[in-house]
Motif scaffolding. Structure first.
Motif, PDB file in Angstrom:
ATOM      1  N   LYS A   1       4.918  10.237 -23.504  1.00  0.00           N
ATOM      2  CA  LYS A   1       4.244  10.513 -24.773  1.00  0.00           C
ATOM      3  C   LYS A   1       4.544   9.425 -25.789  1.00  0.00           C
ATOM      4  N   GLN A   2       5.798   8.977 -25.846  1.00  0.00           N
ATOM      5  CA  GLN A   2       6.185   7.920 -26.774  1.00  0.00           C
ATOM      6  C   GLN A   2       5.454   6.607 -26.489  1.00  0.00           C
ATOM      7  N   LEU A   3       5.238   6.326 -25.206  1.00  0.00           N
ATOM      8  CA  LEU A   3       4.571   5.082 -24.808  1.00  0.00           C
ATOM      9  C   LEU A   3       3.056   5.216 -24.790  1.00  0.00           C
ATOM     10  N   GLY A   4       2.566   6.432 -24.935  1.00  0.00           N
ATOM     11  CA  GLY A   4       1.115   6.646 -24.938  1.00  0.00           C
ATOM     12  C   GLY A   4       0.468   6.387 -23.596  1.00  0.00           C
ATOM     13  N   ILE A   5       1.155   6.765 -22.505  1.00  0.00           N
ATOM     14  CA  ILE A   5       0.608   6.536 -21.171  1.00  0.00           C
ATOM     15  C   ILE A   5       0.534   7.848 -20.399  1.00  0.00           C
ATOM     16  N   SER A   6      -0.260   7.825 -19.328  1.00  0.00           N
ATOM     17  CA  SER A   6      -0.400   8.989 -18.456  1.00  0.00           C
ATOM     18  C   SER A   6      -0.488   8.505 -17.019  1.00  0.00           C
ATOM     19  N   THR A   7      -0.553   9.434 -16.087  1.00  0.00           N
ATOM     20  CA  THR A   7      -0.634   9.070 -14.674  1.00  0.00           C
ATOM     21  C   THR A   7      -1.868   8.236 -14.378  1.00  0.00           C
ATOM     22  N   GLU A   8      -2.937   8.427 -15.134  1.00  0.00           N
ATOM     23  CA  GLU A   8      -4.174   7.675 -14.899  1.00  0.00           C
ATOM     24  C   GLU A   8      -4.021   6.189 -15.207  1.00  0.00           C
ATOM     25  N   ASP A   9      -2.988   5.826 -15.942  1.00  0.00           N
ATOM     26  CA  ASP A   9      -2.773   4.413 -16.293  1.00  0.00           C
ATOM     27  C   ASP A   9      -2.132   3.622 -15.154  1.00  0.00           C
ATOM     28  N   ILE A  10      -1.667   4.301 -14.138  1.00  0.00           N
ATOM     29  CA  ILE A  10      -1.021   3.624 -13.003  1.00  0.00           C
ATOM     30  C   ILE A  10      -2.085   3.385 -11.933  1.00  0.00           C
TER      31      ILE A  10
ATOM     32  N   LYS B   1       0.836  -1.207   0.000  1.00  0.00           N
ATOM     33  CA  LYS B   1       0.000   0.000   0.000  1.00  0.00           C
ATOM     34  C   LYS B   1       0.867   1.253   0.000  1.00  0.00           C
ATOM     35  N   LEU B   2       1.904   1.225   0.851  1.00  0.00           N
ATOM     36  CA  LEU B   2       2.803   2.375   0.920  1.00  0.00           C
ATOM     37  C   LEU B   2       3.522   2.571  -0.407  1.00  0.00           C
ATOM     38  N   GLN B   3       3.970   1.502  -1.013  1.00  0.00           N
ATOM     39  CA  GLN B   3       4.667   1.607  -2.291  1.00  0.00           C
ATOM     40  C   GLN B   3       3.771   2.217  -3.367  1.00  0.00           C
ATOM     41  N   PHE B   4       2.539   1.785  -3.420  1.00  0.00           N
ATOM     42  CA  PHE B   4       1.647   2.296  -4.457  1.00  0.00           C
ATOM     43  C   PHE B   4       1.383   3.792  -4.269  1.00  0.00           C
ATOM     44  N   THR B   5       1.172   4.200  -3.016  1.00  0.00           N
ATOM     45  CA  THR B   5       0.961   5.617  -2.736  1.00  0.00           C
ATOM     46  C   THR B   5       2.175   6.439  -3.159  1.00  0.00           C
TER      47      THR B   5
ATOM     48  N   ASP C   1       1.199  -2.103 -12.558  1.00  0.00           N
ATOM     49  CA  ASP C   1       1.266  -1.187 -13.698  1.00  0.00           C
ATOM     50  C   ASP C   1       2.625  -0.514 -13.835  1.00  0.00           C
ATOM     51  N   ILE C   2       3.525  -0.806 -12.907  1.00  0.00           N
ATOM     52  CA  ILE C   2       4.874  -0.253 -13.041  1.00  0.00           C
ATOM     53  C   ILE C   2       5.518  -0.728 -14.340  1.00  0.00           C
ATOM     54  N   ARG C   3       5.076  -1.883 -14.840  1.00  0.00           N
ATOM     55  CA  ARG C   3       5.634  -2.412 -16.097  1.00  0.00           C
ATOM     56  C   ARG C   3       5.264  -1.552 -17.296  1.00  0.00           C
ATOM     57  N   LYS C   4       4.287  -0.680 -17.141  1.00  0.00           N
ATOM     58  CA  LYS C   4       3.911   0.229 -18.232  1.00  0.00           C
ATOM     59  C   LYS C   4       4.874   1.409 -18.330  1.00  0.00           C
ATOM     60  N   LEU C   5       5.617   1.641 -17.260  1.00  0.00           N
ATOM     61  CA  LEU C   5       6.482   2.821 -17.203  1.00  0.00           C
ATOM     62  C   LEU C   5       7.766   2.598 -17.998  1.00  0.00           C
TER      63      LEU C   5
END
Length: 450
Positions: free
Chosen positions: A58-67, A34-38, A72-76
């Motif tokens: 921008k290159q990956l097509g992601i935003s903060t809302e995707d986390i 929980k602490l890590q996610f926050t 979802d760290i794998r999206k970063l």
């Protein structure tokens, strides 16, 4: 009621006497997640203050809302040392420079150095992390701590210095080099906790022998903190036996903060990586995909408790694995196995992947050998060859037949380990001059000259 309350307080103090920060060190896995996610979400927000991460997102097509979860760290995006060099000096600063109070950097011998910025909060957290590590291995305010690392831009000097002061120890900032002076400080000041890289710890013992100093009788040494260069369990055990100490493995990396990233506890069964500071992944260095838990791969770290220069999925190039199960010490933070080298230090000879630590592991089985060795790779007649030079210990007598027999046995064991037959050369002690207060040079690859 008052008596019961006092008894509970004393019981709690006794229970947590082994912990510098009981709340964080004994936090449950669920609460850690929980602490890590926050903290991850806040870190992503900070990173997007930089043009570098804005462009990567921008290159990956992601935003903060995707986390939406830790997975979802794998999206970063990954971050590399090359990224830091290309955006030298301050391109990855997430806060204004006026809010930063210190920077550290690498040597920059091949191009731009890597620069890491710190706010005062970053320095305070770094100090706490190192203090937590030193306390975990048994350091206490009544100890005398001696630091043989270099100060200045090198993070190990100031990192250990401030951590030791936070514990409350009397500190001896001896800095690097001048081994005879180091030994004088150890004996005169009653040093009980020493920080030194493994090869230099071995050098200190050699000079003690030359000077007639018995570390068990003439010093108060009991704890040694080692790290900064890959070393085998055999080398650790030899150091412990020679100096009469418990040697605890440490892991630090300047891009994270320096020393204090991970440390062994007194169980000596893996390095606890502080998960309230970092999120750790192990990936295949070729495919960049996660490896099955417990398998060897490249360590990837995301900072989650840093202001000035947070880094997402930093590729350390260090090879390790996550150890399964819980540690008896009561800390639930994941444990890293001893580093097996670096993905960019791997030698490929005749199609076989070889790491220097594999060779060291074999060499240190022989009491006739010293700890200094050098691996040389060359191309002769269109054929790649390996020569392993290793110094003889002072115990060895000049016996040709015994020498020849020893070479054959070392060669046999090395072939069994690395599947390649190297040429083994035994040389007199002091010949190679590969170890000092800096990291030891273990490999010379001369094939690139051809």
């Amino acid at each position: 009621m008052v008596l019961c309350s006092l008894m509970r307080t004393f019981a709690a103090m006794e229970r947590y006497s082994d912990y510098f920060n009981p709340e964080m060190e004994t936090m449950s896995r669920e609460d850690l997640n929980k602490l890590q996610f926050t903290r991850l979400k806040e870190t992503v927000r900070l990173c997007l203050n930089t043009e570098f991460y804005q462009e990567r997102f921008k290159q990956l097509g992601i935003s903060t809302e995707d986390i939406k979860s830790l997975d979802d760290i794998r999206k970063l995006p990954f971050t590399t040392k090359e990224d830091l060099r290309e955006h030298y000096p301050f391109g990855l600063a997430a806060v204004p420079l006026k809010d930063c109070v210190r920077l550290h950097s690498s040597s920059g011998t091949t191009g731009n150095p890597t620069v890491v910025l710190h706010t005062q909060k970053d320095l305070d957290e770094w100090q706490n992390a190192v203090a937590r590590c030193l306390w975990m291995v048994g350091s206490r305010p009544e100890d005398v701590f001696q630091n043989s690392a270099g100060y200045g831009m090198f993070t190990a000097g100031l990192g250990f210095q401030y951590g030791a002061e936070k514990v409350g120890m009397l500190t001896v900032p001896a800095a690097a080099g001048n081994t005879k002076r180091q030994i004088k400080f150890i004996t005169d000041f009653g040093t009980s906790v020493l920080h030194a890289i493994p090869s230099y710890a071995s050098r200190i013992y050699e000079v003690m022998q030359e000077e007639g100093v018995d570390p068990r009788k003439d010093t108060k040494l009991r704890i040694l903190c080692i790290g900064a260069e890959p070393h085998s369990e055999e080398q650790r055990q030899r150091i412990e036996k020679n100096l009469g100490v418990k040697a605890y493995n440490s892991y630090g990396i300047s891009e994270m903060m320096g020393p204090g990233v991970a440390f062994e506890c007194q169980e000596q069964n893996g390095l606890h990586i502080w998960e309230d500071y970092f999120i750790v992944e192990i990936i295949d260095p070729v495919t960049l995909e996660p490896v099955p838990e417990g398998e060897l791969g490249e360590l990837v770290i995301t900072t989650i408790n840093r202001e000035a220069m947070p880094l997402l999925r930093y590729r350390t190039r260090d090879l390790t694995r996550i150890l399964p199960g819980e540690c008896p010490c009561g800390r639930h933070h994941k444990r890293l196995a001893r580093l097996q080298g670096r993905s960019d230090d791997m030698m490929i000879l005749k199609g076989v992947n070889i790491f220097p630590i594999q060779i060291e592991k074999i060499l240190l089985k022989f009491k006739e050998l010293s700890t200094d060795y050098l691996i040389t790779l060359e191309t002769k007649d269109n054929n790649d060859t390996m020569t392993v030079e290793v110094e003889l210990s002072q115990l060895f007598t000049d016996d040709y037949q015994r020498l020849e027999k020893l070479v054959k046995e070392i060669t046999r064991q090395l072939k069994d380990e690395i599947l390649i037959t190297p040429k083994v050369r035994l040389v007199p002690k002091g010949t190679l001059n590969v170890s000092d207060e800096k990291k030891a040079v273990r490999v010379k690859d001369l094939r690139k000259l051809f």
